[in-house]
Design an enzyme around this catalytic site. Structure first.
Site, short mmCIF file in Angstrom:
data_model
loop_
_atom_site.label_atom_id
_atom_site.label_comp_id
_atom_site.label_asym_id
_atom_site.label_seq_id
_atom_site.Cartn_x
_atom_site.Cartn_y
_atom_site.Cartn_z
N ARG A 182 50.84 47.82 51.12
CA ARG A 182 51.52 46.75 50.38
C ARG A 182 52.97 46.61 50.80
O ARG A 182 53.50 45.49 50.85
CB ARG A 182 51.41 47.00 48.88
CG ARG A 182 50.02 46.70 48.33
CD ARG A 182 49.89 47.03 46.87
NE ARG A 182 48.61 46.59 46.33
CZ ARG A 182 48.12 46.98 45.17
NH1 ARG A 182 48.81 47.82 44.42
NH2 ARG A 182 46.96 46.53 44.76
N LYS A 239 29.36 47.91 38.56
CA LYS A 239 28.66 47.23 37.48
C LYS A 239 28.66 45.71 37.63
O LYS A 239 29.64 45.12 38.05
CB LYS A 239 29.31 47.58 36.13
CG LYS A 239 29.21 49.06 35.76
CD LYS A 239 29.84 49.30 34.40
CE LYS A 239 29.69 50.76 33.98
NZ LYS A 239 30.28 50.99 32.63
N GLY A 289 40.76 46.67 46.07
CA GLY A 289 41.20 47.99 46.51
C GLY A 289 40.16 48.77 47.29
O GLY A 289 40.45 49.35 48.34
N GLY A 295 42.89 42.17 41.14
CA GLY A 295 42.53 41.30 40.02
C GLY A 295 42.82 39.84 40.29
O GLY A 295 42.04 38.96 39.92
#
Length: 392
Positions: free
Chosen positions: A36, A199, A347, A370
């Site tokens: 980053r 999930k 990530g 996100g």
């Protein structure tokens, strides 16, 4: 969108406050992965080359708001300032008292100023106007360049843009938006999405959104187990969400979701577990599915090769364990070999790309997690929306 771009502005002798995402892993004062930071350097260097006096702000970790940084030094950006100085080739001064003494945040000479972790400031998370105005007063131009935090309406990402004399997007944010627009709004066909993870519930909105626009959708990891169960296969003691089987069936009716034909199983979840390749119809009650098998990897590789646009988010197996990494490696290498446009984000995806050394062959790697998912879901990112409003 009517978003101003930093590179189009006159920055000569201007105080330019750039919000970057420098939230990197630090262990024992040492930066474990500088991806980053490295991604932010070109934007900072460009602002300096255009004559700007550069001030940087970022968050790091999850410190307690209102608690002095001296009492939570693990959240200090000091290691980041030191590393940035090496990459920029100039002094990077860490400023801790910019709230009480704003004048201390102004760069002197050729230095760059890095403001200490914004998340220790009262009102940051609540997007408080008082704090946003303080940030805005530090600059002539505010540059939002942290795509990874663009989905959060906070004082340093959203509020400051309302009060700064000029608010614009930095090159990194602009490139992210351009790449996502290209992949989602005007993609070349055929188009594929690869969505992996633990999930279905954590990526349900992403799956539902992509199912309406892609030609094929590959699912992997624990997500695939729910789809295998929906297709009538036994998944043993694998991670699965039985309450979402009907949802998986509905998604399978919306788009083509190729199912694994073989998998790699183990009796326990560990790096040393014995890996066994089985046809999906042969999975036993005490098996855990931890990767796709070689026949599935070959089938997925063929599908990927035929695509013109690829969106990738999430591994297809437990790639952190070498015994169960071959499936994700095959997918990573196939995406890298594809001659169309590929965009990868998240990530775990970036970690897989790094592990299998295919970084340079992916068309665009998103720095957002996100924010990447929310954009793909079709949601409006607050930090992007305010730039659009201010641009008008």
């Amino acid at each position: 969108m009517t978003i101003l771009r930093m590179q189009d502005l006159d920055l000569s002798d201007k105080r330019v406050l750039i919000r970057e995402d420098l939230n990197v892993p630090i262990k024992g004062g040492v930066i474990a992965n500088d991806t980053r930071i490295a991604a932010a350097i070109p934007s900072i260097a460009l602002a300096r080359s255009l004559g700007a006096k550069v001030i940087i702000m970022s968050h790091l970790g999850r410190p307690s708001e209102g608690k002095p940084i001296t009492e939570q030094l693990e959240a200090s950006l000091a290691p980041v300032a030191e590393h940035m100085a090496k990459l920029l080739g100039c002094k990077v001064r860490l400023c801790q008292d910019y709230i009480d003494v704003p004048g201390n945040a102004q760069p002197q000479g050729d230095e760059v100023v890095l403001l200490e972790n914004v998340r220790v400031n009262l009102g940051e998370k609540d997007n408080a106007d008082e704090l946003a105005k303080l940030y805005a007063a530090l600059c002539d131009v505010f540059v939002m360049d942290a795509f990874g935090t663009a989905h959060r309406a906070q004082a340093s990402t959203h509020g400051v843009a309302k009060f700064a004399p000029t608010a614009c997007a930095g090159p990194l944010l602009g490139n992210e938006l351009d790449a996502l627009e290209l992949a989602l709004k005007s993609p070349e066909r055929p188009m594929l999405a690869i969505v992996g993870g633990a999930k279905v519930s954590s990526k349900l909105q992403v799956l539902e959104s992509l199912a309406t626009i892609v030609d094929q959708l590959i699912v992997g990891g624990g997500i695939a187990n729910t789809f295998l169960l929906a297709a009538g296969y036994n998944v043993g003691k694998s991670l699965v969400e039985r309450d979402l089987v009907d949802t998986a069936k509905q998604l399978m009716q919306k788009t083509n979701i190729p199912m694994p034909v073989d998998v790699v199983v183990a009796k326990e979840f560990s790096a040393d577990a014995q890996a066994t390749i089985k046809k999906v119809a042969d999975v036993a009650d005490d098996d855990m599915i931890l990767d796709i098998g070689p026949d599935t990897a070959a089938a997925f590789t063929k599908i990927i090769a035929e695509m013109k646009t690829i969106i990738w988010n999430g591994p297809v197996g437990v790639f952190e364990f070498d015994n169960f990494a071959k499936g994700t490696q095959a997918v990573a290498e196939a995406v890298a070999a594809n001659k169309g446009f590929s965009i990868a984000g998240g990530g775990e995806t970036i970690s897989a790309i790094d592990k299998f050394e295919v970084t340079s062959d992916i068309s665009y790697i998103s720095t957002g997690g996100g924010a990447f998912l929310e954009f793909v879901q079709g949601e409006t990112l607050p930090a992007v929306q305010i730039l659009d409003e201010m641009g008008k």
